[in-house]
Design a protein around this motif. Structure first.
Motif, PDB file in Angstrom:
ATOM      1  N   PRO A  48      12.206  55.526  45.080  1.00 20.05           N
ATOM      2  CA  PRO A  48      13.568  55.817  44.637  1.00 20.05           C
ATOM      3  C   PRO A  48      13.925  57.273  44.874  1.00 20.05           C
ATOM      4  CG  PRO A  48      12.443  54.444  43.050  1.00 20.05           C
ATOM      5  CD  PRO A  48      11.423  54.822  44.069  1.00 20.05           C
ATOM      6  N   GLY A  49      15.167  57.498  45.249  1.00 12.02           N
ATOM      7  CA  GLY A  49      15.635  58.836  45.572  1.00 12.02           C
ATOM      8  C   GLY A  49      16.517  58.752  46.792  1.00 12.02           C
ATOM      9  N   GLN A  50      16.878  59.870  47.356  1.00  9.87           N
ATOM     10  CA  GLN A  50      17.770  59.889  48.500  1.00  9.87           C
ATOM     11  C   GLN A  50      16.987  59.733  49.785  1.00  9.87           C
ATOM     12  OE1 GLN A  50      20.953  59.499  48.215  1.00  9.87           O
ATOM     13  NE2 GLN A  50      20.320  59.353  46.098  1.00  9.87           N
ATOM     14  N   ALA A  51      17.023  58.533  50.360  1.00  9.15           N
ATOM     15  CA  ALA A  51      16.271  58.246  51.582  1.00  9.15           C
ATOM     16  C   ALA A  51      16.698  59.193  52.682  1.00  9.15           C
ATOM     17  CB  ALA A  51      16.517  56.804  52.006  1.00  9.15           C
ATOM     18  N   GLY A  52      15.732  59.912  53.239  1.00  8.60           N
ATOM     19  CA  GLY A  52      16.002  60.791  54.362  1.00  8.60           C
ATOM     20  C   GLY A  52      16.684  62.089  53.998  1.00  8.60           C
ATOM     21  N   SER A  53      16.963  62.345  52.710  1.00 12.11           N
ATOM     22  CA  SER A  53      17.679  63.558  52.341  1.00 12.11           C
ATOM     23  C   SER A  53      16.753  64.675  51.923  1.00 12.11           C
ATOM     24  CB  SER A  53      18.652  63.267  51.189  1.00 12.11           C
ATOM     25  OG  SER A  53      17.945  63.003  50.003  1.00 12.11           O
ATOM     26  N   ALA A  87      24.426  71.081  45.965  1.00  7.86           N
ATOM     27  CA  ALA A  87      23.416  71.861  46.677  1.00  7.86           C
ATOM     28  C   ALA A  87      22.023  71.275  46.502  1.00  7.86           C
ATOM     29  CB  ALA A  87      23.439  73.313  46.192  1.00  7.86           C
ATOM     30  N   ALA A  88      21.781  70.663  45.337  1.00 12.39           N
ATOM     31  CA  ALA A  88      20.460  70.089  45.070  1.00 12.39           C
ATOM     32  C   ALA A  88      20.221  68.822  45.879  1.00 12.39           C
ATOM     33  CB  ALA A  88      20.319  69.787  43.578  1.00 12.39           C
ATOM     34  N   LEU A  89      21.280  68.222  46.420  1.00 10.62           N
ATOM     35  CA  LEU A  89      21.161  66.994  47.198  1.00 10.62           C
ATOM     36  C   LEU A  89      21.037  67.259  48.694  1.00 10.62           C
ATOM     37  CD1 LEU A  89      23.877  64.822  45.400  1.00 10.62           C
ATOM     38  CD2 LEU A  89      21.394  64.643  45.136  1.00 10.62           C
ATOM     39  N   CYS A  90      21.383  68.469  49.120  1.00 11.10           N
ATOM     40  CA  CYS A  90      21.311  68.791  50.543  1.00 11.10           C
ATOM     41  C   CYS A  90      19.871  68.787  51.007  1.00 11.10           C
ATOM     42  CB  CYS A  90      21.947  70.157  50.820  1.00 11.10           C
ATOM     43  SG  CYS A  90      23.746  70.120  50.901  1.00 11.10           S
ATOM     44  N   GLY A  91      19.661  68.355  52.240  1.00  6.72           N
ATOM     45  CA  GLY A  91      18.328  68.354  52.810  1.00  6.72           C
ATOM     46  C   GLY A  91      17.830  69.774  53.062  1.00  6.72           C
ATOM     47  N   GLU A  92      16.557  69.885  53.384  1.00  6.02           N
ATOM     48  CA  GLU A  92      15.980  71.199  53.644  1.00  6.02           C
ATOM     49  C   GLU A  92      16.639  71.887  54.842  1.00  6.02           C
ATOM     50  OE1 GLU A  92      11.796  70.770  54.055  1.00  6.02           O
ATOM     51  OE2 GLU A  92      11.479  70.130  51.972  1.00  6.02           O
ATOM     52  N   THR A 103      21.691  69.819  55.467  1.00  7.74           N
ATOM     53  CA  THR A 103      22.614  68.720  55.715  1.00  7.74           C
ATOM     54  C   THR A 103      23.076  68.075  54.407  1.00  7.74           C
ATOM     55  OG1 THR A 103      20.746  67.211  55.967  1.00  7.74           O
ATOM     56  CG2 THR A 103      21.672  68.184  57.975  1.00  7.74           C
ATOM     57  N   LEU A 104      24.248  67.498  54.438  1.00  8.41           N
ATOM     58  CA  LEU A 104      24.727  66.720  53.305  1.00  8.41           C
ATOM     59  C   LEU A 104      23.842  65.497  53.121  1.00  8.41           C
ATOM     60  CD1 LEU A 104      28.586  66.799  53.998  1.00  8.41           C
ATOM     61  CD2 LEU A 104      27.374  68.025  52.181  1.00  8.41           C
ATOM     62  N   PRO A 105      23.811  64.920  51.905  1.00  7.87           N
ATOM     63  CA  PRO A 105      23.000  63.722  51.691  1.00  7.87           C
ATOM     64  C   PRO A 105      23.358  62.628  52.697  1.00  7.87           C
ATOM     65  CG  PRO A 105      24.023  64.455  49.648  1.00  7.87           C
ATOM     66  CD  PRO A 105      24.562  65.322  50.719  1.00  7.87           C
ATOM     67  N   ARG A 106      22.349  61.932  53.190  1.00  6.42           N
ATOM     68  CA  ARG A 106      22.584  60.918  54.228  1.00  6.42           C
ATOM     69  C   ARG A 106      23.643  59.888  53.822  1.00  6.42           C
ATOM     70  NH1 ARG A 106      17.598  57.866  56.912  1.00  6.42           N
ATOM     71  NH2 ARG A 106      17.377  59.933  57.858  1.00  6.42           N
ATOM     72  N   PRO A 107      23.624  59.344  52.582  1.00  5.72           N
ATOM     73  CA  PRO A 107      24.658  58.361  52.236  1.00  5.72           C
ATOM     74  C   PRO A 107      26.068  58.926  52.325  1.00  5.72           C
ATOM     75  CG  PRO A 107      22.857  58.305  50.647  1.00  5.72           C
ATOM     76  CD  PRO A 107      22.631  59.509  51.497  1.00  5.72           C
ATOM     77  N   ILE A 108      26.245  60.215  51.990  1.00  2.13           N
ATOM     78  CA  ILE A 108      27.577  60.818  52.061  1.00  2.13           C
ATOM     79  C   ILE A 108      27.980  61.020  53.518  1.00  2.13           C
ATOM     80  CG2 ILE A 108      28.976  62.800  51.385  1.00  2.13           C
ATOM     81  CD1 ILE A 108      28.060  60.852  49.131  1.00  2.13           C
ATOM     82  N   GLN A 109      27.044  61.414  54.362  1.00  2.00           N
ATOM     83  CA  GLN A 109      27.336  61.509  55.790  1.00  2.00           C
ATOM     84  C   GLN A 109      27.815  60.159  56.328  1.00  2.00           C
ATOM     85  OE1 GLN A 109      24.350  63.327  58.311  1.00  2.00           O
ATOM     86  NE2 GLN A 109      23.455  64.442  56.597  1.00  2.00           N
TER      87      GLN A 109
END
Length: 280
Positions: free
Chosen positions: A49-54, A66-71, A74-80
């Motif tokens: 569980p968590g943001q897949a690929g994020s 900011a806490a959801l952005c990838g390293e 990038t914006l979280p994958r679901p939002i993209q």
């Protein structure tokens, strides 16, 4: 050509038509899938569980952006993916961002995204995805435009000269956390794109601002405001958002922002990932 005209006093979600009761043929074809939602055929479906690929393992909703952005910024994958599907389907979907979605489908999709389940968002109705996006925006702590900047946004809108107003809005936007600014640019680009296709979307910039604006900004201690004052605040925010939609290019530049946040070197100051605000 007819466009939606809001009726005073009713909650926006209550004004919407239930999903699947009209709208474009594209909306009718893209009905919500029964639970469980279709999953992408990729290794990410087996992730915890968590943001897949994020790059983070926290829920999607209710977190500092900011806490959801990838390293890689990038914006979280679901939002993209939400933005990409809506960019394609939104302009041809009548009543996008206005019409309501099925409460059951909305709850199930939100829970799946919060768990990090790899949902095939491209198979979901645009109307449902628009409601999910509004729900996500509403859940951002301190809002996308940042509650503490409310007075500065309002002061900028008081400028009588359009050019001065644009310059003031640029200055306030520069104070946003990098992740917030990135999503704001992408969102305004999407809304402007939909507004330029009013013949099919039946949504003008004003309509879109009314439906989306209240999710983007509110004053501090809004819960303490009387109803009359809150209605006035909502109207002011809607005017701000409509102006930003219509003048996106002048405020942020004609080139649509990419999916990555600015680098640390390009940012005015580093961001605190726990709060989403820049550190002085």
């Amino acid at each position: 050509m007819q466009v939606w005209q809001p009726k005073g006093g009713r909650h926006l979600e209550e004004q919407g038509e239930p999903l699947g009761t009209g709208g474009s043929s594209s909306s009718r074809r893209r009905r919500g899938l029964p639970w469980p939602f279709a999953l992408r055929r990729s290794p990410s479906t087996a992730q915890a569980p968590g943001q897949a690929g994020s790059g983070c393992s926290r829920p999607l909703f209710g977190q500092p952006l900011a806490a959801l952005c990838g390293e890689d910024g990038t914006l979280p994958r679901p939002i993209q993916e939400l933005l990409a599907v809506l960019q394609q389907e939104g302009p041809s979907t009548e009543g996008i961002f206005r019409r309501a979605a099925s409460g059951t489908e909305l709850r199930q999709l939100r829970e799946a995204l919060d768990r990090g389940t790899a949902v095939d968002l491209g198979s979901q109705p645009a109307l449902l995805l628009a409601v999910i996006l509004k729900d996500f925006l509403r859940s951002i702590p301190a809002k996308l435009l940042v509650t503490d900047l409310y007075e500065e946004w309002m002061a900028a809108m008081q400028k009588t000269c359009k050019e001065d107003r644009i310059e003031e809005l640029k200055a306030v936007a520069d104070k946003l956390p990098a992740a917030n600014l990135l999503l704001l640019k992408r969102l305004l680009s999407l809304l402007q794109h939909i507004g330029h296709n009013t013949s099919t979307s039946r949504m003008t910039s004003s309509n879109l601002a009314i439906c989306v604006g209240p999710n983007l900004l509110s004053p501090p201690n809004e819960e303490l405001l009387p109803l009359e004052a809150m209605l006035e605040v909502t109207q002011k925010v809607n005017v701000l958002v409509e102006f930003m939609i219509e003048n996106r290019g002048d405020i942020f530049g004609e080139e649509v922002a990419g999916l990555s946040c600015p680098s640390a070197q390009a940012s005015p100051a580093p961001m605190d990932r726990s709060t989403g605000r820049r550190r002085d």
